[in-house]
Design a protein around this motif. Sequence first.
Motif, PDB file in Angstrom:
ATOM      1  N   ILE A 593     -40.647  21.086  55.679  1.00 38.60           N
ATOM      2  CA  ILE A 593     -41.295  22.346  56.047  1.00 38.60           C
ATOM      3  C   ILE A 593     -41.620  23.132  54.781  1.00 38.60           C
ATOM      4  O   ILE A 593     -40.774  23.252  53.887  1.00 38.60           O
ATOM      5  CB  ILE A 593     -40.382  23.178  56.966  1.00 38.60           C
ATOM      6  N   ILE A 594     -42.840  23.650  54.712  1.00 37.96           N
ATOM      7  CA  ILE A 594     -43.257  24.511  53.604  1.00 37.96           C
ATOM      8  C   ILE A 594     -43.716  25.829  54.205  1.00 37.96           C
ATOM      9  O   ILE A 594     -44.613  25.869  55.054  1.00 37.96           O
ATOM     10  CB  ILE A 594     -44.394  23.871  52.786  1.00 37.96           C
ATOM     11  N   ASP A 599     -52.606  32.564  53.450  1.00 37.22           N
ATOM     12  CA  ASP A 599     -53.925  31.961  53.290  1.00 37.22           C
ATOM     13  C   ASP A 599     -53.804  30.452  53.111  1.00 37.22           C
ATOM     14  O   ASP A 599     -52.759  29.861  53.317  1.00 37.22           O
ATOM     15  CB  ASP A 599     -54.688  32.611  52.130  1.00 37.22           C
ATOM     16  N   GLU A 600     -54.911  29.846  52.695  1.00 37.56           N
ATOM     17  CA  GLU A 600     -54.967  28.390  52.608  1.00 37.56           C
ATOM     18  C   GLU A 600     -54.209  27.882  51.381  1.00 37.56           C
ATOM     19  O   GLU A 600     -54.332  28.418  50.284  1.00 37.56           O
ATOM     20  CB  GLU A 600     -56.426  27.927  52.546  1.00 37.56           C
ATOM     21  N   SER A 601     -53.450  26.814  51.593  1.00 37.27           N
ATOM     22  CA  SER A 601     -52.690  26.189  50.504  1.00 37.27           C
ATOM     23  C   SER A 601     -52.844  24.678  50.615  1.00 37.27           C
ATOM     24  O   SER A 601     -53.299  24.143  51.636  1.00 37.27           O
ATOM     25  CB  SER A 601     -51.212  26.573  50.575  1.00 37.27           C
ATOM     26  N   VAL A 617     -53.912  19.969  53.392  1.00 44.69           N
ATOM     27  CA  VAL A 617     -54.323  21.366  53.260  1.00 44.69           C
ATOM     28  C   VAL A 617     -53.846  22.104  54.518  1.00 44.69           C
ATOM     29  O   VAL A 617     -53.977  21.592  55.638  1.00 44.69           O
ATOM     30  CB  VAL A 617     -55.853  21.494  53.112  1.00 44.69           C
ATOM     31  N   PHE A 618     -53.263  23.296  54.336  1.00 47.91           N
ATOM     32  CA  PHE A 618     -52.703  24.025  55.477  1.00 47.91           C
ATOM     33  C   PHE A 618     -52.824  25.524  55.245  1.00 47.91           C
ATOM     34  O   PHE A 618     -53.144  25.985  54.148  1.00 47.91           O
ATOM     35  CB  PHE A 618     -51.240  23.650  55.699  1.00 47.91           C
ATOM     36  N   ASN A 623     -45.521  21.701  58.712  1.00 48.26           N
ATOM     37  CA  ASN A 623     -44.411  20.781  58.935  1.00 48.26           C
ATOM     38  C   ASN A 623     -44.950  19.379  58.686  1.00 48.26           C
ATOM     39  O   ASN A 623     -45.793  18.884  59.440  1.00 48.26           O
ATOM     40  CB  ASN A 623     -43.878  20.915  60.362  1.00 48.26           C
ATOM     41  N   LEU A 624     -44.499  18.741  57.635  1.00 45.85           N
ATOM     42  CA  LEU A 624     -44.984  17.423  57.253  1.00 45.85           C
ATOM     43  C   LEU A 624     -44.089  16.341  57.823  1.00 45.85           C
ATOM     44  O   LEU A 624     -42.859  16.388  57.661  1.00 45.85           O
ATOM     45  CB  LEU A 624     -45.019  17.281  55.732  1.00 45.85           C
TER      46      LEU A 624
END
Length: 651
Positions: A593-594, A599-601, A617-618, A623-624
């Motif tokens: 989890i990041i 905004d976009e990261s 891109v999220f 959650n990867l």
Amino acid sequence: MTQKVLFFLFLFNFSFSQIVINEIDADTAGSDQLEFIELKSTNPNFPLDGYVLVFFNETNVSSYFTIDLDGYTTDINGIAHFGNTMVSPSPMGSFFNGAIENGPDIVALYQGSSDDFPYNASTSTGTLATTTNLIDALAYSNSTSQPTNLMSILNVTICTRENTTQSVQRKNDGTYEAKTPTPGINNDGSGIVINYLTILTSQNSYIEGENFNIVFTTDTPVTDQDLEINITLTNGNFMVNDYIGSGSLTVLIPVGETTTQTNINIFDDTTDEGDEEMLIDVQSLPFGYASANDNIIIRIYDNDYIVQSYGTPLNPTYGLVAPTIPAGYYDSLEGLSGDALRQALQDIIADPNTVHAHNYGDIVYILKESDKNPKNSNEVWQMYVESPKPILDYQTGSSNIGVWNREHIFPQSRGGFSGGTDSTPDGINVWLPTNADDIQSGHGDAHHIRAEDGAENSSRSNKDYGLDYNGPSGSQGSWHGDVARALFYMAVRYNGLELVNGNPPDNTANQLGDLASLLTWNTQDPADDFEMNRNNYIYTWQVNRNPFIDYPELADYIFGANYGDTWSFTLSNQNFTENKIKVYPNPTTDYLIISGLEDESKVELYTLTGQLVLEKVFNNETNLDLDLTSGMYLVKVTNGNKTDYRRIIVR
């Protein structure tokens, strides 16, 4: 086993004739479990302080093993013998099986200590043979060759032969003969028959709160009257209030018996006093008795050690340790580029009006605090081998096996500051002024000196990093960024030190490579809380910081791809960290989890070799799902013009 020829030294200076090599059994049948060497003094109860036995190898005419004799005393017959644990009677001091080489070699007795004859385990080389302070010497060989080189150096002449069932023994007239071994007694059978007392414990270490028995055993039954044994346990910081006398420190072995015991309970207090060492010391024994293994060290581990909130370099955390950067410390860097940026940085960290230069002796005390294992305050973290070691195991003798010592990341000889400062510590409140040209202060600059396993320190030696040295087998690289940032600091702090590309020869003065690898390591292994805590503590002594820990991107602006670009603190990871980015759980198994972003990261996962294995891109949080082999990975998160790096472990 092969037959051997032995030799001895006729000394023309008899001023030290009170102590000689009396007997040696260097090659025994089987696995060399009965080796011993024996000394004899003219007077009984002769203190051996200030003497050392040194064993020399014929091939390289250098030492390979030493026995420091400080603390030992010959017995009432003038005898002191040292050998394997199976030697009977028990040796006064023991060493590992096979410690004495079968030859052709020489053993010598010197005035001095083990420190005078250092040995490098990684290169198998020791100190060259010398006649300086030589007292006595004895040489031995197999049946086909002799230690002629050593004999020439030490002026030794032939004596006699022995086989694997015999030892070489000194006769009363000073000559030698081969006979059945007689360890611990006079070679001619004369003298007082001694009943040796041996002390045993079930372990050589205990934890506060535990109790254990000390067992006392004589070689033969006690006669005439009960044997009274008095012992003491205090040693350094281990005092009488550290144990509870559930057992007496005075014990008796009754007439006709051979053994007794007493129980010792280690007091469990509630404060972290650090690990300590108990010393079992037998006081004077009655006539006819002698201690076979007196002065036994028992390690006492303190169970009140402190655990920090941040992780070890192998399980790093980020952002938990706040940098103690003084207000305005780096302000002069804003808007600078190229050489002007580098000079401004040097003006800060080498400011002669501020920075304190401490000596190499002080480094021991600095490392005991700065390099503490976050999971146990009584241990240091060894950088290359990526493991803890008790603080008590700091190297004090010539052997670097099983101990930790001080590792110069920029090698002393290549930096030109070997022996540049005093080795006697004088504390935080004593220092010398310094400046950018004061290269000798690099000898005691804690920003590039780390706690390290002694043997691995020797293995690294003067090698460059990257192409030349990449740690011991199985290293996970948790120290890569640490050494890179330490070297960036050194190259800016001291005029004349350079970081270059490639792998220059290991004797190249004032240069160290491999710059390309160091720049990569700085990115792949970002500065963590352990490193930041270290930076904070060293600042309290030296009154300068490692700016490449505070702002890792500076390396690219001074040494890398951004050289010539204008530096601005808005580009630093420090501001990105303040966004409270979270990457968890760590360690993980199948997801990551990041969060904490706006905004976009973009997130990218890399192996430690630089292979991209995942990219996404999220917005705000993600959650990867992970399907990766076990190991360590680098997580790169980009948000606008800011980038943050984290390391994770996948199990």
